[in-house]
Write a protein that holds these residues in place. Structure first.
Motif: not given
Ligand code: SAM
Length: 362
Positions: A243, A253-254, A256, A265-267, A275
């Motif tokens: 990351l 940015e992260a 949800d 884990e999504r960014w 994404e």
């Protein structure tokens, strides 16, 4: 004959026949294990063969011409797979992922997809190296496949050919991704396993390539699955580092999670470029939320990717067990599940005998 000897645990034959409980409770659809985890996903390996020899998964030194792949009669038939899938669905499974080995090597896979698609409330997905998608994507989509995940570890041809060790060029995988998109098998996820010193220089180029494409690139930490890939902690590139490298070029940015227990884990890119995801199986274990069961090519049920033995459902089926008996066996196995390998991983556990990923299914 390859003379290099690598001790490969053949754990395929281990495991006693599961016993059939005296009581045969009807499935409630809300099965939980000993840690309160539901069973929602079923990964089904449809073949232990692959047309790649990825160095971190099926190294040629082990999976050479002498390697004893499963004979055809050992494989679950499509009817057997579908029968089991129905029983798992009744216990609460809502997503099936077909995998392997390379699942597209299994002949007439679209026929299996069509049978599975007839089970109400089940989403069907597939993980593939993508090479056969130009030939197969349309038929699979027509049969009811909903999405695909394509593995791609590098855009640099020399690196990719070295990693798949079969001299397959990147262009073949990219053509597969395009075919899947054209067949409506999206949103497509692209999985990149990152191994230190091997393809870490490809993190940002892959991010750049798939930005704005609508495909979701996911970076997977190199894991100590099986016994043949020579895993060392030093070879793991932590997701935090992945990351950082991307963020330095394309700010992130992260986001949800889509649902509780989502593995990736999504960014997202701040400029709207789409994404990405990171799967931190080593540095941030997610066993506490693991809802995945795995059915091996020959019908053994595994309750963890890092297990060393499975539960032989095929023999039970072939010996004439009823659906009620099989269902009770599956329920009992899941009820007793306590696996949390990634949370207790250490240099010692990494050396334990574990089932190979090509057999259990990735
Ligand atoms: N042949 C298909 C493919 O290439 O996607 C499906 C099977 S493959 C075993 C499934 C996934 O597992 C691939 O994305 C592969 O990169 C990943 N994989 C294999 N060995 C791994 C390891 N040691 N660590 C992390 N991921 C691994």
């Amino acid at each position: 004959m390859n003379q290099r000897v690598i001790p490969l645990a053949d754990e395929r034959q281990l495991g006693r026949l599961p016993s059939i409980p005296a009581e045969l409770p009807a499935p409630s659809g809300r099965l939980v294990d000993s840690r309160g985890r539901a069973m929602k996903d079923l990964r089904i390996s449809v073949t232990d063969r692959c047309n790649f020899r990825c160095v971190y998964c099926m190294p040629k030194a082990v999976f050479d011409t002498d390697y004893a792949f499963l004979p055809r009669a050992a494989l679950l038939s499509f009817e057997e797979i579908t029968r089991l899938a129905r029983l798992f669905a009744a216990h609460g499974v809502s997503k099936i992922r077909l995998t392997g080995g390379e699942p597209l090597l299994r002949r007439k896979l679209e026929d299996l997809v069509a049978q599975l698609a007839a089970i109400p409330g089940i989403e069907i997905t597939l993980t593939t190296n993508g090479v056969l998608l130009p030939r197969k994507a349309a038929a699979l989509a027509a049969a009811g496949l909903q999405r695909v995940t394509v593995s791609l570890d590098s855009l640099d041809d020399a690196t990719f050919r070295a990693m798949n060790d079969m001299d397959v060029p990147v262009a073949e995988v990219l053509a597969g991704i395009d075919a899947a998109a054209a067949a409506g098998l999206g949103p497509i996820k692209i999985n990149m396993v990152v191994k230190r010193g091997m393809n870490e220089h490809e993190i940002v180029p892959l991010a750049r390539h798939f930005r704005g494409s609508g495909h979701i690139l996911r970076f997977i930490e190199f894991m100590d699955v099986g016994c043949s890939n020579g895993w060392r902690m030093d070879d793991v590139v932590p997701s935090a580092e992945v990351l950082r490298r991307i963020h330095a070029v394309f700010p992130l940015e992260a986001v949800d999670p889509n649902y509780r227990g989502e593995v990736a884990e999504r960014w997202r890119y701040l400029d709207g470029g789409g994404e990405i995801g990171v799967i931190s199986s080593v540095t941030q274990a997610f066993c506490h939320a693991c809802t995945r069961a795995r059915l091996s090519t020959e019908g053994r049920l595994y309750t963890c990717l890092f297990a060393h033995s499975g539960h032989d459902l095929r023999t039970l089926m072939r010996e004439g067990c009823s659906d009620a008996e099989l269902s009770a066996v599956i329920g009992g196995i899941w009820n007793g599940r306590g696996d949390r390998y990634s949370e207790i991983r250490s240099a010692e556990t990494a050396a334990l005998r574990k089932i190979e990923m090509s057999y259990i299914g990735g």
